[in-house]
Structure formats: C-alpha cells, structure tokens
Design an enzyme around this catalytic site. Structure first.
Site, PDB file in Angstrom:
ATOM      1  N   HIS A  97       0.830  -1.208   0.000  1.00 15.53           N
ATOM      2  CA  HIS A  97       0.000   0.000   0.000  1.00 15.53           C
ATOM      3  C   HIS A  97       0.866   1.260   0.000  1.00 15.53           C
ATOM      4  CE1 HIS A  97      -3.346  -2.591   1.991  1.00 15.53           C
ATOM      5  NE2 HIS A  97      -3.193  -2.846   0.717  1.00 15.53           N
ATOM      6  N   ASP A 152      -5.825  -6.286  -3.566  1.00 13.68           N
ATOM      7  CA  ASP A 152      -5.228  -5.644  -2.396  1.00 13.68           C
ATOM      8  C   ASP A 152      -4.259  -4.529  -2.756  1.00 13.68           C
ATOM      9  OD1 ASP A 152      -3.175  -7.102  -3.488  1.00 13.68           O
ATOM     10  OD2 ASP A 152      -2.641  -8.164  -1.658  1.00 13.68           O
TER      11      ASP A 152
END
Length: 271
Positions: A97, A152
């Site tokens: 991320h 994700d």
C-alpha cells in the site's frame, strides 16, 4: 536518454523532463517481490524530489507489464507457521500500500504504458496512475479471485472510479481478461497505441503534460484525487488555498509578466 543510478529489479531513466520507470524482471513477467517493491519506492522518492522531472511513465521490460505478486512470495507465505501468517501478511500489505500510494500521490503526472499483460497487482499498479496507455496487444485482468484473493493493491478503489461500481464488480468477481478495445470502451484505460510505438507515444504525452506549471499541476492533482470523497464546499476551499499559493509562485508571476509584455507590444504595434 540518461540512466539514473542503477537498480537491480527496475531501471529509471530520464529524457528531458520525463522520467521512465521500467519494471525489469522479464523472466517472471515483472512480478513484484519485496526487492522490487523497495526499489520502486526509492525511485518514486527520487522522482518526487527532482524538480527537473515533470512527469513519469511506468512500463515493463520484455513481453509483460506486470504479472502481479511474485509466486515465490506466495509460496513463502504458505510455508510459515500458522501463527505468523496474519502478521507477515499485514506487513507485506503495508509495504504494498505504501508503494501504490507513493505512485498514486506523486505530485507529477503519471502514465502507465501497459506493454503486455497487467494482472492482479500489475493491473492495480496501472490503474493507480493518472492515465493508462495500452499496447494493442496488451491485456488487463483483476485476477485476484482466481487465486482466492481480493484486490489488495488499490483496485477496489481505483477501478470503480474509472468504470463505475457495477462494472468494477463484474470485472473483479469474474477475474476475466480484458482486451484493449474493451478496456478503452469501458474507460479502464485512456488510449491504445501500436505495440511498437507505445513507449514513444506515452513519453510524448507525458512531455505534453509537462509543459504547464509544475506547482499548479501538483496542487490540482492533489485536490482532484480527493474530490470524490469531498463536498463541493470542501473542494472550493482547497482550491482557494491552492490558488493563494499559485498567486505568489514564480510560474504565475512570469506568466503574467509575459502576458502583459505581449499585450503592450500589440498595443504599440497598433498605434
């Protein structure tokens, strides 16, 4: 074109005001492992701090853009003791991320030049750029569900903003492969180029986007990237603050001075 300091899993080159970050593990279709993830972050930091770079193109070496997460990493994840799986996964997710966010929030225009298959995390990586140009031979796939996983790498955020919620659900639930003509029609990508001119076309577009004032672009991008989550009043407020910064910028002052000089010259010629 000038190469920057060497990396192992990527290359970073600059040509004028445009930098090109190339994922460089063609033997695994540029699958992202921990080492590549770290190098991408380092390269993005370098690009962000270099005032001579006004735009970034990201592409892949060889036949693929990016096949997603590295299979060896998946195997390693399965081999650890059960009690460590969750925390190891959380740490890996955090690093992923961080990488995607660094690319998405880079204060300069970004273009993904998708030269081949962009699957899973590779598709997310393309979608988090400001613009996506795909070769006419490329493919895109939100293939996570085919491995029993959820997207994700930001796909659940970026894809609905490009194609709408219902279409994003269909693409994510099916994990199917999308060809460039359909991707363009859906709004998943912005342009299609012949494979042999893809990178040149992407760099030319990046150079075109580099011509305007970098500060104004950075401020506009920062606000636009938040605009779906904000009220109109909040966007107006952020715009007012950004404009106040622009009023005192060298780019604005030089532009006004040049405009006034041209106007004076035209008036002088008309008298």
């Amino acid at each position: 074109m000038q190469p920057d300091a060497p990396f192992d899993a990527i290359t970073l080159t600059t040509d004028g005001s445009v930098a090109t970050l190339t994922l460089n593990r063609p033997e695994v279709r540029n699958a992202i492992d921990d080492a590549m993830r770290g190098e991408i972050l380092s390269a993005l930091d370098r690009v962000a701090r270099d005032d001579a770079i006004h735009a970034l193109v990201i592409t892949g070496a060889g036949k693929g853009f990016c096949s997603g997460g590295d299979v060896k990493g998946m195997q390693a994840r399965l081999s650890v003791p059960p009690g460590e799986v969750a925390m190891n996964g959380w740490r890996r997710q955090h690093r992923t991320h961080h990488m995607v966010s660094a690319l998405h929030t880079l204060p300069k225009p970004t273009i993904a030049a998708v030269n081949g298959a962009a699957a899973g995390l590779g598709c997310d990586l393309a979608l988090c750029c400001d613009f996506v140009v795909a070769a006419d031979t490329a493919t895109l796939a939100m293939s996570y569900v085919l491995r029993g996983l959820v997207p994700d790498g930001g796909g659940m955020y970026f894809l609905p903003r490009r194609v709408g919620l219902a279409r994003a659900k269909e693409l994510i639930f099916s994990g199917r492969t999308v060809r460039p003509d359909e991707a363009l029609r859906l709004g998943m990508i912005d342009r299609v180029s012949p494979a042999d001119t893809l990178l040149a076309d992407a760099r030319a577009w990046a150079a075109e986007l580099s011509l305007a004032a970098p500060g104004a672009i950075a401020l506009s991008k920062t606000i636009l990237d938040q605009s779906f989550e904000l009220t109109a009043e909040q966007v107006f407020s952020l715009g007012s603050q950004a404009q106040a910064i622009c009023y005192s910028s060298k780019d604005h002052l030089d532009s006004v001075a040049a405009f006034l000089a041209r106007s004076a010259a035209r008036r002088g010629g008309a008298s």
